[in-house]
Design an enzyme around this catalytic site. Structure first.
Site, mmCIF file in Angstrom:
data_model
loop_
_atom_site.group_PDB
_atom_site.id
_atom_site.type_symbol
_atom_site.label_atom_id
_atom_site.label_comp_id
_atom_site.label_asym_id
_atom_site.label_seq_id
_atom_site.Cartn_x
_atom_site.Cartn_y
_atom_site.Cartn_z
ATOM 1 N N SER A 109 9.254 19.176 -30.146
ATOM 2 C CA SER A 109 9.325 18.188 -29.066
ATOM 3 C C SER A 109 8.599 18.617 -27.798
ATOM 4 C CB SER A 109 10.785 17.875 -28.737
ATOM 5 O OG SER A 109 11.425 19.014 -28.181
ATOM 6 N N LYS A 179 13.601 20.644 -22.272
ATOM 7 C CA LYS A 179 12.715 19.532 -21.920
ATOM 8 C C LYS A 179 12.095 19.825 -20.553
ATOM 9 C CE LYS A 179 14.242 17.155 -25.514
ATOM 10 N NZ LYS A 179 13.398 16.965 -26.733
#
Length: 324
Positions: A109, A179
């Site tokens: 990701s 993230k």
């Protein structure tokens, strides 16, 4: 005369010699025991017995000192080894708890910034001093609730559990995510069509970190969304392969993450060696105007505080004039 010279010379008995032949020898022996620092021959020599006693005392002291030094043997290494291991483990646990912790990247990701299997080091110290997540930082945070429900958690063996507990290897059990922070409390964030992502109306230039070929919005346009105070909006760098804030707007917080859930900022890739690099904040987050909304808040507070002071001052001046 001869007896007096013998007693002053040494205090010991020696065979007598004829006065004529032994006088010069006795004088030479007497001068050998006379201190050189005295002048005029007025100082008497130390008796031989006293000199011998001092020498014996000094030798006894040296022998006693030597015996103490020799008697204190160093501890064997194998006896000190458990102590050294214990100290090392304690230091590792303290570092992992309060300073730096290693985390392993389990997915794609965050490509191309981070690859699957990378080990990153996370700064856990600055949050203790009130530091808050900033736009552009790569952060590790606990699952806010429902983000990893469908992600299987690997089961480590006992050795891995111990090493993970003390911080010598990344945790495999904890449900943590990594993230990039796109917006913080008070910001308005959006991404329409194919992009770009906008923060407080300013378009982000994400070419330096977004995955090649991916669009800023990925397959999930969103916004505009007002990020609540104390929360952050996060997105993965691989927008087509990241279940980030965009995909959890139906949960508590509407896709935002509480600052209390943030473990810390990932500041470097530590492993593998050929991947070593730092994780700086991209320049696009420093562009003029992106902090406009945050900068207006202190000005508004200052204005609100100044108004009552001005009113009070005018009333006071009016009262003085009327009284006069």
């Amino acid at each position: 005369m001869g007896d007096l010279a013998v007693g002053a010379r040494s205090g010991t008995e020696e065979p007598e010699e004829p006065a004529g032949r032994g006088e010069s020898a006795r004088q030479a022996a007497s001068s050998a025991h006379r201190p050189h620092a005295q002048s005029g021959g007025s100082a008497a020599a130390l008796p031989h017995t006293e000199t011998s006693k001092q020498s014996d005392d000094a030798a006894a002291d040296e022998e006693a000192t030597g015996s103490v030094t020799k008697g204190k043997k160093p501890r064997a290494f194998w006896k000190e080894l458990p102590i050294l291991i214990g100290i090392a483990l304690l230091l590792a646990l303290l570092i992992k708890t309060f300073l730096v912790q290693a985390f392993s990247i389990p997915s794609d990701s965050m490509q191309d910034t981070l690859q699957r299997g990378d080990r990153v080091l996370v700064d856990k110290l600055t949050p203790w001093f009130g530091s808050k997540p900033q736009r552009g930082e790569v952060v590790v945070f606990h699952d806010p609730g429902g983000w990893l429900n469908e992600t299987p958690t690997p089961q480590p063996n006992p050795v891995q559990k111990v090493l993970s507990f003390i911080g010598l290897m990344p945790s495999a059990e904890e449900k943590d995510l990594i993230k990039r922070v796109i917006a913080v409390g008070g910001d308005t964030v959006e991404c329409q069509g194919t992009g770009p992502v906008k923060v407080n109306g300013k378009a982000l230039k994400e070419d330096s970190y977004i995955y090649p070929g991916a669009t800023p919005c990925g397959d999930r346009p969103f916004g505009p969304i007002k990020v609540p105070q104390g929360r952050i909006w996060v997105m993965g760098d691989h927008r087509d392969d990241s279940l980030d804030s965009r995909y959890h707007q139906n949960l508590k917080g509407n896709g935002t993450v509480s600052e209390d859930e943030v473990v810390g900022r990932a500041f470097t890739i530590a492993w593998p060696i050929n991947r070593w690099s730092t994780l700086p904040v991209p320049d696009t987050f420093d562009q003029p105007g992106i902090n406009k909304a945050m900068a207006a808040a202190p000005a508004a507070m200052g204005l609100a505080g100044a108004v009552p002071i001005v009113i009070w001052r005018r009333r006071r001046l009016t009262a003085v004039r009327n009284h006069g």
